[in-house]
Design a protein around this motif. Structure first.
Motif, mmCIF file in Angstrom:
data_model
loop_
_atom_site.group_PDB
_atom_site.id
_atom_site.type_symbol
_atom_site.label_atom_id
_atom_site.label_comp_id
_atom_site.label_asym_id
_atom_site.label_seq_id
_atom_site.Cartn_x
_atom_site.Cartn_y
_atom_site.Cartn_z
ATOM 1 N N LEU A 40 -2.339 67.531 -32.588
ATOM 2 C CA LEU A 40 -3.828 67.924 -32.698
ATOM 3 C C LEU A 40 -3.606 69.606 -32.329
ATOM 4 N N ARG A 41 -4.010 70.374 -33.170
ATOM 5 C CA ARG A 41 -3.670 71.871 -32.842
ATOM 6 C C ARG A 41 -4.979 72.590 -33.337
ATOM 7 N N GLY A 42 -5.631 72.815 -32.039
ATOM 8 C CA GLY A 42 -6.759 73.682 -32.256
ATOM 9 C C GLY A 42 -6.699 75.160 -32.824
ATOM 10 N N LYS A 43 -7.550 76.228 -33.304
ATOM 11 C CA LYS A 43 -7.490 77.065 -33.678
ATOM 12 C C LYS A 43 -5.945 77.538 -34.967
ATOM 13 N N ASN A 44 -5.840 76.729 -35.300
ATOM 14 C CA ASN A 44 -4.517 76.657 -36.608
ATOM 15 C C ASN A 44 -5.328 76.816 -38.436
ATOM 16 N N ARG A 45 -5.636 77.953 -39.044
ATOM 17 C CA ARG A 45 -5.943 77.634 -39.891
ATOM 18 C C ARG A 45 -5.454 77.730 -40.853
ATOM 19 N N VAL A 46 -5.368 76.891 -42.243
ATOM 20 C CA VAL A 46 -4.441 76.663 -42.893
ATOM 21 C C VAL A 46 -5.689 77.607 -43.991
ATOM 22 N N ASP A 47 -4.031 78.676 -44.224
ATOM 23 C CA ASP A 47 -4.316 79.973 -45.274
ATOM 24 C C ASP A 47 -3.920 79.714 -46.831
ATOM 25 N N LEU B 98 -2.413 80.365 -39.559
ATOM 26 C CA LEU B 98 -2.706 81.925 -38.449
ATOM 27 C C LEU B 98 -3.106 80.719 -37.898
ATOM 28 N N THR B 99 -2.443 81.650 -36.509
ATOM 29 C CA THR B 99 -2.889 81.228 -34.675
ATOM 30 C C THR B 99 -3.222 82.450 -34.567
ATOM 31 N N PRO B 100 -3.952 82.452 -33.210
ATOM 32 C CA PRO B 100 -4.530 83.421 -32.138
ATOM 33 C C PRO B 100 -2.829 83.920 -32.383
ATOM 34 N N ASP B 101 -2.151 83.648 -31.958
ATOM 35 C CA ASP B 101 -0.475 84.207 -32.067
ATOM 36 C C ASP B 101 -0.085 84.741 -32.805
ATOM 37 N N GLY B 102 -0.712 84.701 -33.837
ATOM 38 C CA GLY B 102 0.250 85.194 -35.425
ATOM 39 C C GLY B 102 0.152 83.691 -36.527
ATOM 40 N N PRO B 103 0.909 84.797 -37.631
ATOM 41 C CA PRO B 103 0.561 82.976 -38.414
ATOM 42 C C PRO B 103 2.695 82.416 -38.275
ATOM 43 N N ARG C 162 -15.560 71.344 -26.501
ATOM 44 C CA ARG C 162 -14.310 71.710 -27.022
ATOM 45 C C ARG C 162 -13.392 70.787 -26.607
ATOM 46 N N LEU C 163 -12.512 70.039 -27.634
ATOM 47 C CA LEU C 163 -11.918 68.696 -27.355
ATOM 48 C C LEU C 163 -10.460 69.033 -27.245
ATOM 49 N N TYR C 164 -9.837 70.209 -27.911
ATOM 50 C CA TYR C 164 -8.080 70.706 -28.365
ATOM 51 C C TYR C 164 -8.618 72.066 -28.239
ATOM 52 N N PRO C 165 -8.481 71.990 -27.376
ATOM 53 C CA PRO C 165 -7.986 74.561 -26.789
ATOM 54 C C PRO C 165 -6.660 74.520 -27.943
ATOM 55 N N TYR C 166 -6.806 75.454 -28.242
ATOM 56 C CA TYR C 166 -5.413 76.247 -28.296
ATOM 57 C C TYR C 166 -4.443 76.661 -27.497
ATOM 58 N N ALA C 167 -3.351 75.954 -27.298
ATOM 59 C CA ALA C 167 -2.021 75.788 -27.396
ATOM 60 C C ALA C 167 -0.644 76.120 -28.370
ATOM 61 N N LYS C 168 -0.069 77.380 -27.658
ATOM 62 C CA LYS C 168 0.835 77.423 -28.593
ATOM 63 C C LYS C 168 2.270 75.988 -28.247
ATOM 64 N N SER C 169 2.704 76.744 -30.550
ATOM 65 C CA SER C 169 3.393 74.913 -30.694
ATOM 66 C C SER C 169 5.142 75.919 -30.223
ATOM 67 N N MET D 257 -8.249 88.252 -28.540
ATOM 68 C CA MET D 257 -7.009 87.876 -29.703
ATOM 69 C C MET D 257 -7.232 87.135 -30.397
ATOM 70 N N THR D 258 -8.104 85.462 -29.863
ATOM 71 C CA THR D 258 -9.277 84.684 -30.841
ATOM 72 C C THR D 258 -9.597 85.181 -31.634
ATOM 73 N N ALA D 259 -10.079 86.570 -31.879
ATOM 74 C CA ALA D 259 -10.574 87.687 -32.399
ATOM 75 C C ALA D 259 -9.752 87.337 -34.379
ATOM 76 N N LEU D 260 -8.509 86.813 -33.542
ATOM 77 C CA LEU D 260 -7.629 86.179 -35.260
ATOM 78 C C LEU D 260 -8.183 85.416 -36.216
ATOM 79 N N VAL D 261 -8.684 84.412 -35.016
ATOM 80 C CA VAL D 261 -9.403 82.994 -35.776
ATOM 81 C C VAL D 261 -10.854 82.531 -35.659
ATOM 82 N N PRO D 262 -11.717 83.742 -36.033
ATOM 83 C CA PRO D 262 -12.733 83.080 -35.243
ATOM 84 C C PRO D 262 -13.971 82.520 -36.068
ATOM 85 N N ASP D 263 -14.519 82.097 -34.841
ATOM 86 C CA ASP D 263 -14.819 80.464 -34.781
ATOM 87 C C ASP D 263 -15.956 80.295 -36.250
ATOM 88 N N ARG D 264 -16.600 79.048 -36.952
ATOM 89 C CA ARG D 264 -17.629 79.957 -38.163
ATOM 90 C C ARG D 264 -18.711 78.961 -37.382
#
Ligand SMILES: Cc1cc2nc3c(=O)[nH]c(=O)nc-3n(C[C@H](O)[C@H](O)[C@H](O)COP(=O)(O)OP(=O)(O)OC[C@H]3O[C@@H](n4cnc5c(N)ncnc54)[C@H](O)[C@@H]3O)c2cc1C
Lengths: 538, 78
Positions: free
Chosen positions: A155-162, A176-181, A14-21, A1-8
């Protein structure tokens, strides 16, 4: 699932793990007041500053914490003072390594030693060495703490601004998040997304300057060697591991070693551990045991955006300006951006100041960036001379420096970061000729010891009136602001730093601890006018 | 203000000493010596405005002469 927003990059913490908002399921995009893109040192400090001012703030990062690797190491006194205001300096000071002594070598000769000898009467040392991930972690710890006390920081981790779309009065963000955009709106967007700033790219803004044609190998090595806690810099070192070399101590028995490799290198080959070891061995000698902790090769550039404010989008930190690391001005200047922007944006959001106050952020910090770029460009030109004649003079300076103190003043292996003075800023009010130049309007307040504490700690988060041997009301109310007065009697430090030869002094001090205006006596109309000017109302 | 009127107490001696200082040096060594000499003299002068004027003059020795022709009393500003 996290493959949607891969680590660079790999995380150190690890300070602010992804959580769905809930925002992700909202039927229409949710509007936020202030949104920060990027959770590096600058974004975290920005969130902390705004949150402590009670401004609801949302930070988005495509990772979940602090990246691993050798980046910022030296944090300057001013950064520590700002972090102290933000409640984060204690652990930094405790973990960081303090150093004052530096040695400069040419070939196999010690040219001279210098002592940073910080002026007495300051709460913080001139510098500490601390790995950047720890700096970020301590900022995050402070966020966690104030959030527990009610500060509105998310703070929202794994939230990539596209994508960003800028309207006159807001910005729309595609994330984009692990749960989609999903989509969000922000009244104000602060881009703290680093030197490659995707936001800057999305707005089609340029980032011009100079690339230095040189490669630096940065090796962090772990060893139990008892080298002293000093900064050692070699020009053309006899051990031939590079055209210059630097050795600097970090916490946890880690040492930062830099080698200047030149322009035409085979990167992959240079990064092979045996090749790095060959260079390190030559420098440290055959008997020193060490482990390679982290290595990378960097090229450096000095550049900045033309403007740091683009309507509702503000750029801060490396996204706005980038410098070579000589002088440690990257993160240190980014933290000063935060210091400058936080109170201004808070006043604008509260409706107490006009939006145009934010143009002074642009003017003041562009000035700061230019100063930093100038200094680090000069250092880089000294360390890596660009022409044969430039190298001839550089080596002539080094040759003389061994014997003649005057030449040491020209040796430039980095002029360490000091805060910028906003001379000529539109926010500055009246000056007084009898008071010291170092505290003229636009300057950052120098610290001073007070009975039972330190001056800067007494200044508080908002505007302040500071009086020395002078009468003023306890509180001044004007333009919707309440300005408390700190009344002090002269001490030797206060006289040297604030009073000068005047009989009394009244200082109006901005929330970022820069002097707005000063007089030799209190005059309500004059102070109220200077306050109006300092919040962009004149 | 940079002095461009004759100011050497013993011009021939000073010139000969300059040439003699380079005796027996390779070209590279001479260049290095010149660089050191410039730095030492720069420090002696100290004043940045004077140095900047000297550098401009060295880069374009005709500049001041041309300027003097059009301005009767020569350049006034630093
Ligand atoms: C070798 C080296 C040594 C240095 N030494 C020093 C020093 O001693 N002192 C000093 O002050 N500075 C130093 N610096 C500079 C310092 O590292 C930088 O100035 C600092 O990291 C800038 O912080 P920042 O928060 O602006 O950007 P960054 O630290 O780059 O953070 C940007 C953040 O934005 C996130 N991001 C990027 N794109 C997106 C997106 N689309 N969506 C969401 N998030 C995104 C990234 O994941 C990252 O977390 C050094 C740098 C190097 C390379």
């Amino acid at each position: 699932m996290t493959a949607l927003v891969p680590d660079r990059y790999t995380l150190a913490f690890r300070l602010y793990p992804y959580a769905k908002s809930p925002d992700q399921d909202a039927a229409t995009p949710v509007r936020h007041g202030a949104v920060i893109v990027g959770g590096g040192p600058v974004g975290l400090a920005m969130a902390l500053d705004l949150g402590r001012r009670g401004v609801p703030v949302l930070l988005l990062d495509d990772h979940e914490g602090a990246g691993l690797g050798s980046r910022a190491l030296c944090f300057a006194k001013r950064t520590l003072e700002i972090c102290d205001r933000l409640g984060a300096a204690g652990p930094m000071l405790e973990k960081g390594v303090q150093w004052n002594l530096g040695k400069v070598f040419h070939d196999d000769r010690l040219l001279y030693e210098f002592n940073l000898l910080p002026e007495g009467g300051h709460a913080f040392p001139a510098f500490i060495n601390l790995q950047q991930p720890w700096f970020e972690k301590f900022l995050h710890d402070a966020i966690v703490q104030v959030r527990a006390e009610g500060a509105p920081i998310e703070l929202r981790g794994k939230n990539r601004v596209d994508a960003v779309n800028v309207a006159d009065d807001h910005v729309t963000l595609d994330i984009l998040t692990p749960d989609g955009p999903y989509r969000l709106e922000a009244d104000w967007l602060i881009a703290c997304d680093g030197a490659r700033s995707p936001v800057r790219g999305m707005l089609g803004l340029s980032f011009d300057g100079r690339v230095f044609e040189d490669n630096f190998l940065i090796a962090d090595v772990k060893m139990k060697a008892d080298f002293p806690t000093e900064r050692w810099f070699w020009f053309e070192p006899h051990f031939k591991s590079g055209d210059s070399a630097l050795l600097h101590k970090q916490p946890d028995d880690i040492w930062r070693i830099d080698f200047q490799l030149g322009w035409n290198i085979d990167r992959a080959k240079e990064l092979e551990p045996e090749n790095i070891r060959r260079r390190v061995d030559a420098m440290l000698g055959p008997d020193v045991e060490y482990e390679l902790d982290w290595c990378s090769i960097y090229t450096f550039q000095c550049r900045r955006m033309e403007k740091f404010r683009h309507g509702r989008v503000l750029f801060a930190g490396d996204s706005a300006h980038q410098v070579s690391p000589f002088g440690a001005r990257g993160a240190n200047s980014g933290i000063q951006d935060v210091d400058n922007l936080g109170w201004k944006l808070a006043l604008v959001l509260e409706g107490l100041a006009p939006e145009s106050l934010l143009d002074s952020y642009d003017a003041e910090r562009v000035h700061g960036a230019d100063e930093n770029i100038l200094n680090s460009t000069r250092a880089t030109d000294f360390i890596t001379p660009k022409t044969p004649v430039s190298k001839l003079f550089r080596n002539a300076v080094l040759r003389l420096a061994e014997h003649l103190p005057f030449a040491r003043t020209m040796v430039n292996s980095g002029r360490l970061s000091v805060p910028c003075t906003y001379d000529g800023s539109v926010l500055n009010g009246p000056d007084h000729p009898d008071m010291p130049a170092r505290t003229r309007p636009g300057s950052v307040c120098p610290d001073a010891p007070l009975a039972g504490g330190w001056l800067l700690r007494q200044l508080g988060p908002g505007f302040r009136l500071l009086t020395i041997d002078s009468e003023a009301p306890e509180v001044l109310s004007a333009h919707g602001l309440t300005v408390p007065c700190l009344a002090l009697a002269a001490t030797p430090e206060l006289t040297a730093r604030y009073l000068g030869t005047a009989k009394g002094a009244v200082y109006l001090i901005r929330p970022d601890q820069h002097v707005a205006a000063r007089w030799d006596r209190f005059d309500e109309t004059a102070v109220a006018e200077a306050l109006a000017r300092a919040i962009g109302k004149v | 203000m940079l002095i461009t009127t004759p100011n050497l107490t013993r011009p021939d001696e000073s010139y000969a000493a300059l040439i003699a200082t380079h005796e027996g040096l390779s070209e590279a060594e001479s260049h290095a010596l010149n660089a050191r000499l410039i730095l030492i003299l720069m420090n002696h002068i100290g004043d940045h405005a004077v140095l900047a004027e000297a550098m401009r003059l060295a880069r374009d020795p005709g500049a001041q002469a041309k300027f003097s022709e059009t301005v009767p009393n020569g350049p006034k500003s630093a």
